[in-house]
Design a protein around this motif. Sequence first.
Motif, PDB file in Angstrom:
ATOM      1  N   CYS A 127     -53.159 -51.471 141.354  1.00  0.00           N
ATOM      2  CA  CYS A 127     -52.755 -52.833 141.056  1.00  0.00           C
ATOM      3  C   CYS A 127     -53.655 -53.717 141.113  1.00  0.00           C
ATOM      4  O   CYS A 127     -53.486 -55.049 140.974  1.00  0.00           O
ATOM      5  N   ASN A 128     -54.949 -53.341 141.897  1.00  0.00           N
ATOM      6  CA  ASN A 128     -55.735 -54.234 142.285  1.00  0.00           C
ATOM      7  C   ASN A 128     -56.480 -55.008 140.925  1.00  0.00           C
ATOM      8  O   ASN A 128     -56.653 -54.391 139.944  1.00  0.00           O
ATOM      9  N   GLN A 129     -56.889 -56.388 141.634  1.00  0.00           N
ATOM     10  CA  GLN A 129     -57.395 -57.462 140.420  1.00  0.00           C
ATOM     11  C   GLN A 129     -59.067 -56.656 140.423  1.00  0.00           C
ATOM     12  O   GLN A 129     -59.528 -56.096 141.240  1.00  0.00           O
ATOM     13  N   ASN A 130     -59.652 -56.924 139.155  1.00  0.00           N
ATOM     14  CA  ASN A 130     -60.964 -56.646 138.820  1.00  0.00           C
ATOM     15  C   ASN A 130     -61.266 -55.191 139.151  1.00  0.00           C
ATOM     16  O   ASN A 130     -62.580 -54.816 139.187  1.00  0.00           O
ATOM     17  N   ARG A 131     -60.308 -54.252 138.806  1.00  0.00           N
ATOM     18  CA  ARG A 131     -60.664 -52.807 138.683  1.00  0.00           C
ATOM     19  C   ARG A 131     -61.561 -52.500 137.509  1.00  0.00           C
ATOM     20  O   ARG A 131     -61.499 -53.300 136.630  1.00  0.00           O
ATOM     21  N   LYS A 137     -57.856 -53.909 148.799  1.00  0.00           N
ATOM     22  CA  LYS A 137     -57.847 -54.809 147.738  1.00  0.00           C
ATOM     23  C   LYS A 137     -59.252 -54.921 147.075  1.00  0.00           C
ATOM     24  O   LYS A 137     -59.132 -55.149 146.055  1.00  0.00           O
TER      25      LYS A 137
END
Length: 738
Positions: free
Chosen positions: A595-599, A551
């Motif tokens: 689909c990680n946030q902040n990519r 993550k």
Amino acid sequence: MFICVKSCEAKNLLPYLGPHKMRDCFCTINLDQEEVYLMSFRFLSSPFFSEEFYFEIPRTFQYLSFYVYDKNVLQRDLRIGKVAIKKEDLCHHSGKETWFSLQPVDSNSEVQGKVHLELKLNELITENGTVCQQLVVHIKACHGLPLINGQSCDPYATVSLVGPSRNDQKKTKVKKKTSNPQFNEIFYFEVTRSSSYTRKSQFQVEEEDIEKLEIRIDLWNNGNLVQDVFLGEIKVPVNVLRTDSSHQAWYLLQPRDNGNKSSKTDDLGSLRLNICYTEDYVLPSEYYGPLKTLLLKSPDVQPISASAAYILSEICRDKNDAVLPLVRLLLHHDKLVPFATAVAELDLKDTQDANTIFRGNSLATRCLDEMMKIVGGDLLMGRVYSFMYKLFSTIVKSSMSCPTVMCDIFYSLRQMATQRFPNDPHVQYSAVSSFVFLRFFAVAVVSPHTFHLRPHHPVSNINSHLKTIQTLGKEGYIMAFLDEISSTETKESSGTSEPVHLKEGEMYKRAQGRTRIGKKNFKKRWFCLTSRELTYHKQPGKDAIYTIPVKNILAVENWKRMFQVIHTEKPLYVQANNCVEANEWIDVLCRVSRCNQNRLSFYHPSVYLNGNWLCCQETGENTLGCKPCTAGVPADIQIDIDEDRETERIYSLFTLSLLKLQKMEEACGTIAVYQGPQKEPDDYSNFVIEDSVTTFKTIQQIKSIIEKLDEPHEKYRKKRSSSAKYGSKENPIVGKAS
């Protein structure tokens, strides 16, 4: 360029192993000296390697090689022999099963790379006024030297002037950790002396000896405390300067004769290979417009068998070659659903038994197979093992996660199946389940590498399940299987379920906190990726030294011969053992973290060193990157497809199948003209021709477009071959070998 190794089999290894010496044999696939795949072990003298390998070649190469090894647990694995196929000869073997005799392997024959060399012949005036000649050898650079033990080598060169009575040798400095060293060193050799020169010389060199002299360049890897490794050599006769006082060119490194003339290659056994090799020349987009338009009209053609896409599948020797570019192109333009529906309807017309619905290897089933591989990876990633234990409940509940294209096609199949077999209440389910279970989840479980979920190695726990089935029988296994489902659901509800294992392997990592990238900066580590975290260890089975939660991964990008995992702390720089393995790691890391946030949208394609980024010279360590990230966005269905490349591939397939296209055209004419019983059905019975007139018109359009494309392709090939001067970096001279 793409290579697909469809099968590999060895025979007659017993003369090497001995009649009573049954040992583990395995085979590796190499691009030159770079190992890219390892085939499974077999405890046999005539092993059969049934794995299929399909990969894009990320760099130039000279040879595609296959090495057969005798596995030795206590000592170094012994190389039995090899098959090395030149790049230019691959087209002659493509698509054919061929037996190759194994050739002997020795360290002096394992070479790759090229050398940039410049020679000059100067005239010097001595102190007494006489003239003599001096040879100036400028070794400029090398390119494409092999990796040594998974890392860039420490190369140096010896430069020798060799003749009947002399052997002057000089040596360059060692260049650390590089496969593309820049030497830029100049060496001077006396090649003639004045006739009035009376002092006794070390070498009795006369003017005419220039014709017998040659320069020899030997490349070596500095072994420090161990023996230096030979990397290759070239020999250039000094008489290349006969018509010009200067000569400059790139030379391919050649193997060195080790004097082993007595080896009988027949004694080493043979290797049977089935290889498909494609190399495409992609022109600008405007050239492919007509062919692309004709292909994209295929879903609207009535009947579908008269469409350009269907005709391509009919004339290709291997339908699988046609399916992949067709599916990708149609998918890119949102035309796959109507096309797949139309060819599936054609399939249904020939299906007489509901129990065999969509069981054949038809164009429809192959299109859906490829579609699921392309768009279904995210659905399978991280779920394939858990689906084994929650087969019924999880698959049903995952319907909301199913990509839209899959849902649309399955809905069409269900409707058509119900209309075709109105009295069978179960056909609406079997029409879809044949794909969902047999061709999607089941394939992912048994062969996860098909969907790029795992490398080309058997999955141990899958094999254990297959053995359990054999032991307990189907009924006993189902009962045990249901018990496992119950226990797994209990674990998941309590939060104690195990993460899914995705990939592991040995690579080199850059030490954290160091100020430079050098030999001491890289350590060999065992990397392990699960659906939860990326870790590395000193050895397999040891505790993790460092852990990166999945993550927290912000981007994964290439950098030179390494790749970097950018996360919430310092970037991790990793060097894989070869270019194909690096691409596999980048792909699986990107997919699991997509689909990680902040990519990140931008990254630094270099390192932060001595207070600034080497790529853009920005001083802030947390400064926004200077280059866009290459990873794609979550797919439904936002996949990155180069439509020109796919259309070029289809053009190549039509070109290779022109004879069959001509036969199909003749068959259409025969059917249209002769309305009575078919006198010679063999002429066209193998083709699906429902409407001969429409099919004939489509074939005429295809031929016209292909003919128009032939001219610019031929001009491009001639320009490409003539633009690279012989001796240039792109077209190096094949140096003289020993």
